[in-house]
Structures are given as structure tokens and as C-alpha cells.
Design a protein around this motif. Sequence first.
Motif, PDB file in Angstrom:
ATOM      1  N   GLY A   1       1.713 -10.968   0.526  1.00  0.00           N
ATOM      2  CA  GLY A   1       1.565  -9.593   0.710  1.00  0.00           C
ATOM      3  C   GLY A   1       3.111  -8.864   0.815  1.00  0.00           C
ATOM      4  O   GLY A   1       3.258  -7.662   1.482  1.00  0.00           O
ATOM      5  N   THR A   2       4.088  -9.601   0.083  1.00  0.00           N
ATOM      6  CA  THR A   2       5.266  -8.463   0.197  1.00  0.00           C
ATOM      7  C   THR A   2       5.508  -8.027  -1.309  1.00  0.00           C
ATOM      8  O   THR A   2       6.358  -7.024  -1.244  1.00  0.00           O
TER       9      THR A   2
ATOM     10  N   LEU B   1      11.231 -18.096  -3.394  1.00  0.00           N
ATOM     11  CA  LEU B   1      12.052 -17.021  -2.578  1.00  0.00           C
ATOM     12  C   LEU B   1      12.265 -15.888  -3.124  1.00  0.00           C
ATOM     13  O   LEU B   1      12.656 -15.575  -4.431  1.00  0.00           O
ATOM     14  N   ARG B   2      11.627 -14.784  -2.392  1.00  0.00           N
ATOM     15  CA  ARG B   2      11.671 -13.703  -3.052  1.00  0.00           C
ATOM     16  C   ARG B   2      12.495 -12.373  -1.981  1.00  0.00           C
ATOM     17  O   ARG B   2      12.855 -13.187  -0.991  1.00  0.00           O
ATOM     18  N   PRO B   3      12.584 -11.181  -2.512  1.00  0.00           N
ATOM     19  CA  PRO B   3      13.475 -10.421  -1.529  1.00  0.00           C
ATOM     20  C   PRO B   3      12.967 -10.311  -0.097  1.00  0.00           C
ATOM     21  O   PRO B   3      13.729 -10.307   0.679  1.00  0.00           O
ATOM     22  N   HIS B   4      11.417 -10.535  -0.092  1.00  0.00           N
ATOM     23  CA  HIS B   4      11.088 -10.157   1.320  1.00  0.00           C
ATOM     24  C   HIS B   4       9.982 -11.465   1.716  1.00  0.00           C
ATOM     25  O   HIS B   4       9.111 -11.405   2.621  1.00  0.00           O
ATOM     26  N   LYS B   5      10.323 -12.695   1.434  1.00  0.00           N
ATOM     27  CA  LYS B   5       9.850 -13.959   1.649  1.00  0.00           C
ATOM     28  C   LYS B   5      10.681 -15.218   1.451  1.00  0.00           C
ATOM     29  O   LYS B   5      11.241 -15.112   0.475  1.00  0.00           O
ATOM     30  N   VAL B   6      10.740 -15.802   2.554  1.00  0.00           N
ATOM     31  CA  VAL B   6      11.741 -17.170   2.366  1.00  0.00           C
ATOM     32  C   VAL B   6      10.694 -18.227   2.696  1.00  0.00           C
ATOM     33  O   VAL B   6      10.042 -18.241   3.811  1.00  0.00           O
TER      34      VAL B   6
ATOM     35  N   LYS C   1      -0.425 -10.554   3.982  1.00  0.00           N
ATOM     36  CA  LYS C   1      -1.568 -10.135   3.244  1.00  0.00           C
ATOM     37  C   LYS C   1      -2.501  -8.814   4.070  1.00  0.00           C
ATOM     38  O   LYS C   1      -2.935  -8.088   3.457  1.00  0.00           O
ATOM     39  N   GLY C   2      -2.612  -9.264   5.274  1.00  0.00           N
ATOM     40  CA  GLY C   2      -3.356  -8.094   5.981  1.00  0.00           C
ATOM     41  C   GLY C   2      -2.710  -6.739   6.043  1.00  0.00           C
ATOM     42  O   GLY C   2      -3.141  -5.792   5.706  1.00  0.00           O
ATOM     43  N   GLN C   3      -1.219  -6.667   6.263  1.00  0.00           N
ATOM     44  CA  GLN C   3      -0.456  -5.360   6.483  1.00  0.00           C
ATOM     45  C   GLN C   3      -0.666  -4.725   4.885  1.00  0.00           C
ATOM     46  O   GLN C   3      -0.757  -3.611   4.852  1.00  0.00           O
TER      47      GLN C   3
END
Length: 427
Positions: free
Chosen positions: A79-80, A125-130, A176-178
Motif C-alpha cells: 500500500g505504499t 526496500l522502497r521509499p516508504h517501506k523497510v 493496503k487498507g489506507q
Amino acid sequence: MDRLKTSARLMIVSDLDHTMVDHHDSENLSLLRFNALWESNYRHDSLLVFSTGRSPVLYKKLREEKPMLTPDITIMSVGTEITYGNLMVPDDGWVEILNQKWNKSIVIEESKKFPELTLQAETELRPHKVSFYVEKDKAQAVSKALMECFEKHGLDVKIIYSGGMDLDILPQGAGKGQALAYLLKKFKAEGKLPNNTLVCGDSGNDAELFSIPEVYGVMVSNAQEELLKWHAENAKNNPKIIHATERCAAGIIQAIGHFGLGPNTSPRDVMDFLDCKLENVNPGHEVVKFYLFYERWRRAEVENFEPYLASLKAACDPSGVHVEPTGVEHSLCDGIDGMRSIYGDKQGKQFRVWIDRVLPTQIGSNTWLVKLNKWELSGEERNCCKTTVIISSKEAPVAADGFTWMHVHQTWSQEETNLKDNSTIIL
Ligand code: GLC
Ligand code: MG
């Protein structure tokens, strides 16, 4: 977002691994059943959303490995990351929202202090996920300690545990919900809120999907313990959520039927098309049916085939032409006759055909131009033809004698990876 001019009849928001895609089904049968159902009955007026924990890199890899459809919206990296359409145009507005109270380097630095955590591959590893791996029995305690640590740094994060091994750290507003709530808000603002939404999942990172108000939900039969536990504690009495008795995509089909969200008989479950009552006459169904027949034909799964060939020929306009991807042209009727020579040539071999992005446009009072991508998997090779079909019905609305095929034009698609032997007739 703009493909449909009005509200979607149904929006399916589905997780991929162990939900839409069954990694224990090497034939991918339930996925292929779902594909045929979606393209024949829903694609033209509904929306397909994939919501996966995978990064764009691993998502593309999965698409190369499995016979997956192209979704209208792709939500990746838990969800990011939200993208639209086949071209996967990113939603920059969503990125802005996620930047709030988030600092990726602090998250990585602080997490390094926990030896229980093993960092996942660089691609994840993504900009808004570690993301890390952590053993099941340590997950809860580590998550709690991490939360306290981030709070001290003024960060507002969310920690999600999935599949009994993955620990994701995201901004509080992500997940995912948001991401789904954000999409629904956008649709509402445009006056295009879907008539029904069905969310589908199997693991911890899917739990949030089930807490969005108004949506239907299916936890597939093979759902993970952590999702079932979440459900028992948070949503046990919600009649809009079921735990299917069928695995993966078969569980999604089961839920469509259970909640009465629309047709739930996949054309793949119809063995005899001559017998198939035309309650379901639409151009998408017509082309799905033909390519399914073509698969069965080459797998030698059509018994007593003369009446089939006769009915196919009767459905071809006598002056209709088929332009093959090689550029060779022949009449549609000759193409049907030519099928005799390839009957059963794939018997006992790996051979599947599925069609994607079936989009019919009405171009006359009883004529449709149907665009689609036709995929063929033969052994290890896979190829894709961009296909345009013109079909018409003798009467409008479509009468019981169905459609007449007027023209078929195919070209190799760039999506196609292995150009192969073109000596056989390509339908
Ligand atoms: C996918 C992602 C991984 C993530 C997991 C759970 O497997 O590749 O990074 O931790 O989903 O969300
Ligand atoms: Mg999953």
C-alpha cells in the motif's frame, strides 16, 4: 481511473501471493478460471485492483512467471505505491501523504539495533517501506520495542507482520487498507464509487483491507493464522466477510457467488459450449469462449468435434478475413478448416491460452470491435498477440444465434518475449 465513465459494477481488490496466485498449483488452474470469468463478464464495466506486498521489481517478475491479468490499478509495496493502468502511472498525491512523519534513514538505523531482524533484499526496500525477516515467536516483542524506539524519534509508523516471517515498517498512513480508503475517496469525489467492492487476502498485511467500511471480504481457505486471528478478534460478527472453503482464486470466485455480486460461472467450468445457454451474450464472452475452445482443441480435450467445427464455421462471415501476426492473410472459414491439422498437437504437453484486457467498443447498432491481448504458454515459451476482432449480431439485442465473426487482425505484441516457430496456424 478514467477508463470507466460511470461507477464500476464491481471492484475486486486482491492480494497476489497465495490469494490470486496459488504457488501450490503448477497448472494455475484457479487463476485461469478467474481470468476467464473476469474477461468474459466483468472487464468491460468493472475494476480489477491488485494489492501486493511486492515491490515493482518482484511484481513484474511474478507477472512473467504466472498467467496474470493486467489490473486497472496496481498497489505495490504494502500500500505504499499506487499506479494506474497498463502503463503503471504513479499516483504522486499518495506519495505526498506518505511523507508525513516518515524518515526512512532513521527507521533503518534504529532497526539495525535489533539482531532478531534480517533485512530483506534491496529491491524490497522502497521509499516508504523497510522490510525484514523475523522468526514467528519473536515478532510481537520486537514490534513493540521498535514502536517505542520510533516514537522517541517523533516518527509515526506502522508495523505489519505477514506470512509468519515478514515484518514491514511503513508510515502510519500507509498500508493496503489506507491505500484502498484513499482510492475510494477519490472515486467518491468523482461520483464514481463502485457499486460493490470485494477485498481478497490471505495474510497479515491484508487484514486492513477487511476493516474498510462497506466492502465485502473473502479470506481464502488457505489464509494464514495471523489473518484468521485478526478476524476472530476484530471482525468476527461482520456478515460481509467470509472464510472461503476454496483455495486462492477459487475462493474469490466462491465469494462472488456467496455475496451475489454477479455471474460466478467461469467459462472454464463450462465443458460443452454448444449446450451453453446464451443467458450471457456479450462480445467479451464470445472471444473468451473461442480462445478457450482453441486451447482445448490443441490439448485434444474436445470430444465429438464435428458439430463444433460446423458451428464455428457457421459463425464466420463468408467474406471474413484473418490477418495473422506474420502478416499472412486467409479467410476465416479456411482458418477453421485449417484447425483440423493441429487437433491434439499439444496433447499431454504444457499448453494454455488466456486472454487479457478484453475491451469491446460498440461501433454500429449490432457490431463490436473487441481488442484483446491473447497469451499462449507452450512448454517454457510464452507469447502474446495483440488481437482485434470485429463481431456482429444479426439482431440487436443479440439474438439466440449469437455472433458472427467478421474480421480478426493480430500482431505480435512487444510484451511478447519469445518469438517462435510460426509454421502452424496462429489463431
Ligand atoms: C512481499 C514483499 C515483502 C513483504 C511481504 C509482506 O513478499 O516482497 O517485502 O515483506 O510481501 O508484506
Ligand atoms: Mg498473500
